[in-house]
Design a protein around this motif. Sequence first.
Motif, PDB file in Angstrom:
ATOM      1  N   ARG A  40       0.837  -1.202   0.000  1.00 57.89           N
ATOM      2  CA  ARG A  40       0.000   0.000   0.000  1.00 57.89           C
ATOM      3  C   ARG A  40       0.875   1.257   0.000  1.00 57.89           C
ATOM      4  O   ARG A  40       1.736   1.423   0.865  1.00 57.89           O
ATOM      5  CB  ARG A  40      -0.909  -0.009   1.233  1.00 57.89           C
ATOM      6  CG  ARG A  40      -1.906   1.137   1.300  1.00 57.89           C
ATOM      7  CD  ARG A  40      -2.671   1.076   2.615  1.00 57.89           C
ATOM      8  NE  ARG A  40      -3.454  -0.148   2.725  1.00 57.89           N
ATOM      9  CZ  ARG A  40      -4.719  -0.265   2.333  1.00 57.89           C
ATOM     10  NH1 ARG A  40      -5.346   0.791   1.817  1.00 57.89           N
ATOM     11  NH2 ARG A  40      -5.363  -1.407   2.492  1.00 57.89           N
ATOM     12  N   TYR A  42       1.150   5.421   0.194  1.00 56.88           N
ATOM     13  CA  TYR A  42       0.457   6.635   0.635  1.00 56.88           C
ATOM     14  C   TYR A  42       0.248   7.526  -0.579  1.00 56.88           C
ATOM     15  O   TYR A  42       1.204   7.936  -1.248  1.00 56.88           O
ATOM     16  CB  TYR A  42       1.300   7.330   1.695  1.00 56.88           C
ATOM     17  CG  TYR A  42       0.674   8.529   2.347  1.00 56.88           C
ATOM     18  CD1 TYR A  42      -0.631   8.501   2.833  1.00 56.88           C
ATOM     19  CD2 TYR A  42       1.419   9.696   2.519  1.00 56.88           C
ATOM     20  CE1 TYR A  42      -1.183   9.604   3.458  1.00 56.88           C
ATOM     21  CE2 TYR A  42       0.883  10.806   3.152  1.00 56.88           C
ATOM     22  CZ  TYR A  42      -0.428  10.754   3.615  1.00 56.88           C
ATOM     23  OH  TYR A  42      -0.985  11.856   4.244  1.00 56.88           O
ATOM     24  N   ARG A  43      -1.004   7.824  -0.893  1.00 49.61           N
ATOM     25  CA  ARG A  43      -1.310   8.491  -2.153  1.00 49.61           C
ATOM     26  C   ARG A  43      -0.596   9.832  -2.336  1.00 49.61           C
ATOM     27  O   ARG A  43      -0.085  10.112  -3.429  1.00 49.61           O
ATOM     28  CB  ARG A  43      -2.830   8.659  -2.309  1.00 49.61           C
ATOM     29  CG  ARG A  43      -3.207   9.152  -3.705  1.00 49.61           C
ATOM     30  CD  ARG A  43      -4.706   9.194  -3.922  1.00 49.61           C
ATOM     31  NE  ARG A  43      -5.001   9.609  -5.285  1.00 49.61           N
ATOM     32  CZ  ARG A  43      -5.128   8.788  -6.318  1.00 49.61           C
ATOM     33  NH1 ARG A  43      -4.974   7.490  -6.131  1.00 49.61           N
ATOM     34  NH2 ARG A  43      -5.391   9.240  -7.525  1.00 49.61           N
ATOM     35  N   ASP A  45       2.312  10.644  -1.384  1.00 51.60           N
ATOM     36  CA  ASP A  45       3.677  10.327  -1.785  1.00 51.60           C
ATOM     37  C   ASP A  45       3.721   9.925  -3.254  1.00 51.60           C
ATOM     38  O   ASP A  45       4.611  10.345  -4.006  1.00 51.60           O
ATOM     39  CB  ASP A  45       4.231   9.176  -0.936  1.00 51.60           C
ATOM     40  CG  ASP A  45       4.519   9.579   0.490  1.00 51.60           C
ATOM     41  OD1 ASP A  45       4.521  10.790   0.774  1.00 51.60           O
ATOM     42  OD2 ASP A  45       4.748   8.683   1.317  1.00 51.60           O
ATOM     43  N   ALA A 196      -4.663  11.817   7.912  1.00 45.82           N
ATOM     44  CA  ALA A 196      -4.547  11.055   6.666  1.00 45.82           C
ATOM     45  C   ALA A 196      -3.406  10.047   6.751  1.00 45.82           C
ATOM     46  O   ALA A 196      -3.536   8.897   6.314  1.00 45.82           O
ATOM     47  CB  ALA A 196      -4.334  12.002   5.485  1.00 45.82           C
ATOM     48  N   GLN A 197      -2.280  10.474   7.289  1.00 50.10           N
ATOM     49  CA  GLN A 197      -1.151   9.557   7.460  1.00 50.10           C
ATOM     50  C   GLN A 197      -1.500   8.462   8.461  1.00 50.10           C
ATOM     51  O   GLN A 197      -1.152   7.288   8.273  1.00 50.10           O
ATOM     52  CB  GLN A 197       0.071  10.335   7.933  1.00 50.10           C
ATOM     53  CG  GLN A 197       1.327   9.498   8.107  1.00 50.10           C
ATOM     54  CD  GLN A 197       1.901   8.986   6.813  1.00 50.10           C
ATOM     55  OE1 GLN A 197       1.626   7.858   6.404  1.00 50.10           O
ATOM     56  NE2 GLN A 197       2.700   9.810   6.157  1.00 50.10           N
ATOM     57  N   HIS A 200      -3.600   5.887   6.785  1.00 48.32           N
ATOM     58  CA  HIS A 200      -2.780   5.045   5.907  1.00 48.32           C
ATOM     59  C   HIS A 200      -2.023   3.990   6.727  1.00 48.32           C
ATOM     60  O   HIS A 200      -2.012   2.802   6.375  1.00 48.32           O
ATOM     61  CB  HIS A 200      -1.797   5.910   5.131  1.00 48.32           C
ATOM     62  CG  HIS A 200      -0.729   5.127   4.428  1.00 48.32           C
ATOM     63  ND1 HIS A 200      -0.968   4.422   3.276  1.00 48.32           N
ATOM     64  CD2 HIS A 200       0.577   4.920   4.741  1.00 48.32           C
ATOM     65  CE1 HIS A 200       0.136   3.816   2.893  1.00 48.32           C
ATOM     66  NE2 HIS A 200       1.080   4.105   3.763  1.00 48.32           N
ATOM     67  N   ALA A 203      -4.280   1.264   7.994  1.00 46.04           N
ATOM     68  CA  ALA A 203      -4.630   0.317   6.933  1.00 46.04           C
ATOM     69  C   ALA A 203      -3.484  -0.657   6.685  1.00 46.04           C
ATOM     70  O   ALA A 203      -3.712  -1.853   6.435  1.00 46.04           O
ATOM     71  CB  ALA A 203      -4.981   1.067   5.656  1.00 46.04           C
ATOM     72  N   GLU A 204      -2.241  -0.166   6.761  1.00 47.87           N
ATOM     73  CA  GLU A 204      -1.083  -1.056   6.607  1.00 47.87           C
ATOM     74  C   GLU A 204      -1.030  -2.091   7.725  1.00 47.87           C
ATOM     75  O   GLU A 204      -0.697  -3.256   7.491  1.00 47.87           O
ATOM     76  CB  GLU A 204       0.213  -0.246   6.595  1.00 47.87           C
ATOM     77  CG  GLU A 204       0.643   0.225   5.231  1.00 47.87           C
ATOM     78  CD  GLU A 204       2.143   0.444   5.168  1.00 47.87           C
ATOM     79  OE1 GLU A 204       2.796  -0.189   4.328  1.00 47.87           O
ATOM     80  OE2 GLU A 204       2.637   1.269   5.960  1.00 47.87           O
TER      81      GLU A 204
END
Length: 293
Positions: A40, A42-43, A45, A196-197, A200, A203-204
Amino acid sequence: MRTITRPVRGAAGDTIHVDEFGPPDGRPVLVHAGSPGSRRIYRPDAELASECGLRLVSYDRPGYHGRPRQEGRRIGDAATDVRRIADALGIDRLGVWGLSGGGSHALACAALLPDLVTGAAVFASFAPYGSPGLDFCGDWPPEYRHEVDQFFTDRAAARANWRHDAERLYANTSEPEGWLARWGDAAGTDEAHSHAQAAHLAAEVRDTLTDGDDGWWDDWTAALTPWGCDLTMTTVPVQLWHGGRDRAVPVSNARWLAENVPGIVAHISADEDHTDVEHNNRTAAYTWLAGLD
């Protein structure tokens, strides 16, 4: 722009799920996730990398995100995966990127695949345990040092304790609120500590620990046993970033790498930590990788 997922056949006959994000004609950079970590990306990035002309490629190491475990794998075995991914995607040159536990895998690929790898951008990485002159544990507290000692003196107890820690990590950080609480006063102060981070990272954690901790344990085992490569023979460019406030990976590892990896450029800052060192330096790293041949 969307993420494209492709299956690639691994050397053991398993399926490696590979994600791609960025322009098809962008310079490819293969991302090695942290530990525990999945493919996954991070969008923000990935979008920044795309603006720099890069195409990010990521994958799951064995034992993570539904990929079968390969007990006894070494850090250097990542080079086999990277070679197969590059061949399947028609890539003849790529950069590699690694944070934390992924940093060691990026370093190994730089050492083992000079015909494929253009350069390695590495953040907060361990150095090979047991290397002459390396203070692996650095400024770790006694309980962390005990974890390393126990790995060698009572492997069964070390494994049981690792499983307990994984269960606790999952309980505490599989939702964004757990990360925000973990960051304390730093939560919400910048993008590296943003909601947001946190979402992410949560989710990881769900990707990597929902079905058990074998992948994470195998990463730790690989870090403490011979890597299957010699970093002192590296011939491709490497840039390293490490924060002096890092409490997860002691900065003594960065100092050893700076002294022993040929041609490495090491950026060791006094005021960065394990959470923000990649975020703070990603633009510089993307720009550098985009300029390599």
